[in-house]
Design an enzyme around this catalytic site. Sequence first.
Site, PDB file in Angstrom:
ATOM      1  CD  GLU A  68      -1.576  -2.377   1.725  1.00  0.00           C
ATOM      2  OE1 GLU A  68      -0.366  -2.519   2.017  1.00  0.00           O
ATOM      3  OE2 GLU A  68      -2.405  -3.288   1.841  1.00  0.00           O
ATOM      4  N   PRO A 270      11.154 -14.526   0.960  1.00  0.00           N
ATOM      5  CG  PRO A 270      11.944 -14.740   3.147  1.00  0.00           C
ATOM      6  CD  PRO A 270      12.391 -14.752   1.711  1.00  0.00           C
ATOM      7  NE  ARG A 271       3.781  -9.178   1.880  1.00  0.00           N
ATOM      8  CZ  ARG A 271       3.676  -8.054   1.199  1.00  0.00           C
ATOM      9  NH1 ARG A 271       4.512  -7.809   0.198  1.00  0.00           N
ATOM     10  NH2 ARG A 271       2.738  -7.168   1.481  1.00  0.00           N
ATOM     11  N   GLY A 312      13.665  -4.140   0.415  1.00  0.00           N
ATOM     12  CA  GLY A 312      13.956  -3.109  -0.560  1.00  0.00           C
ATOM     13  C   GLY A 312      14.800  -3.560  -1.738  1.00  0.00           C
ATOM     14  N   PRO A 338       1.206  -9.171  -8.532  1.00  0.00           N
ATOM     15  CG  PRO A 338      -0.256  -9.794 -10.287  1.00  0.00           C
ATOM     16  CD  PRO A 338      -0.240  -9.221  -8.872  1.00  0.00           C
TER      17      PRO A 338
END
Length: 441
Positions: A68, A270-271, A312, A338
Site C-alpha cells: 500500500e 519470503p514475504r 527493498g 504480480p
Amino acid sequence: MSLGWARVSLTAYRWLGAAIYPFLGSYLAFRATKGKEEHSRRRERYGFASAERPDGPVVWAHAASVGETTAVIPLIEEVLKRGIYVVLTTGTVTSATVANERLGDRVIHQYVPLDLKPAVSRFLDYWKPDLALIAESEIWPMTILELGARRMPQVLVNGRLSDRSFASWRKRPHLAEALFENLSLVVAQSDEDAERFRALGARPVAVSGNLKVDTEPPPCDEAELQRLKKLIGNRGVWAAVSTHAGEEAIAADVHESLTPRHKALTIIVPRHPERADDIEDMLVGRGLAVARRSRGDAITPETQIYLGDTIGEMGLYLKLAGIAFVGRSLTSDGGQNPLEPAMLDCAILSGRNVQNFRDSYRSLLKNGGARLVNDGETLAKSVDFLLSNKRASEKMRNAAHKTVDELSGALPRTVRALEPYIKPLTVEAELYQEGDRKVRW
C-alpha cells in the site's frame, strides 16, 4: 439490526476501546521484541506526535504495509508538488523503511495510532489534517468515526474489497452503512470493487484502476546486479517471491526436480524476512546449499538456494531471475501483487488463490504474461519448460510488460477525482508561501 442500532453499536465500540486502552502497553512491548514495532517510537501508536506540525494545510495519508505504501507514493508526490504538507502513517516497520527510502524528509512519517478513541483523538487533535487519504482496504472503525465526528474529509483511494471482506460486511449491512456513510469519496480499483462499496452504502464512488500499476518499478542497484550475474554465470535462474509458510518447501521441491536437467539457481524471497532463520534451517535440513543475502554470502557454483532475506531489493531479485512464482497463492489465500514482476519483464507463475489481485491476473492471463498452477508438481513443470524454452519465456515476459502498459493511468484518474478536495488546499498552501500566516484554531 437497523441503521440506528448499528450507530449505537459503533458508539459502544468507541467507549469499549477507551476502556481497554490503558492495558495495551504489554502488547506493544511484545510486538517490539518480535521486531514488529520500533521500541523508541511506540508512543506514536498511542497518538503522541514525534514531530512538529507545520503551518499550512496538511494531508494525512495512511498506508498499512509495503504494498500500500508503494502504491500511494506517486499520489503523495502529486500532493507535495502543490506545496501541501503530508503526514504519512504506516503500520509496519518494513513499510516505514520503504517510506523513508522513497520519500525521505519530504513527508512527516508517523506510525499509525491504534484504532482506539484516546489514540485516534490525540492524533487528530494534534495534526488537524485537512484531508485524510486511506489506502486500499484499511477500514478502521474508530478512525473513520472520529474523522466523521470532526467533519474532516476522508477518501478511500485505490479501494478494494476482497471476497472475504465483502462477504463479512454483507452479513452486517447496517453496520457497514453506518461506517461507510462517513467516507467523503471512495476511489475504487475496479468496477467490481466499486459495486461492492456502493452495495455497502458508500457514496459517491469513482473508479480509477490500480495505483500499483503507476508506481515506479522496484529499484535495483545495477552494479550489484552485474556483480551477481557474473557469479551466477550461465546457470538458469528462477525466483519464488513474496512466499508464505509452506511455499518455501514447495520451492525446494521444485529446485530438486529441476536438478537432473538444469544446474539451476533458485532464489527464495519470503514475504516476511524475519522467517529467514526457520526457512534456512528447513532448506539445510534437506541437504541444500544456501547463501543468504543478509549475511553477504557469496554465490558459488555449489550454491543451490539464494535466500533473499532483505528489504527493498525485490528489483534485484526479479532482474536476476526473469521467471517469478508469486506467493501466497498455493498454501495461503489471496495472492500477492504480480505487477512488480510484470514491470520488470518477468514471466509470472502463480497458484490459483489470487482473489485479492483478480483483475491484474485476469489481464495478465488474457495477454499470456502469467500462468496459474495447481500445485508444486505443475509449478515444477512450468519452471522446467520456461528454463528449457527461451522463446516461450521471452514471449511471456513481453506479454507481462504489455499488460502493465495497458493497465496504466490510475494515478491521473485518482488525482482528478480528488481535485475538489485538493484544490482548496493548494490555494491555502500558496497563501502560506506568500507569507499570509493565518492562525489555525
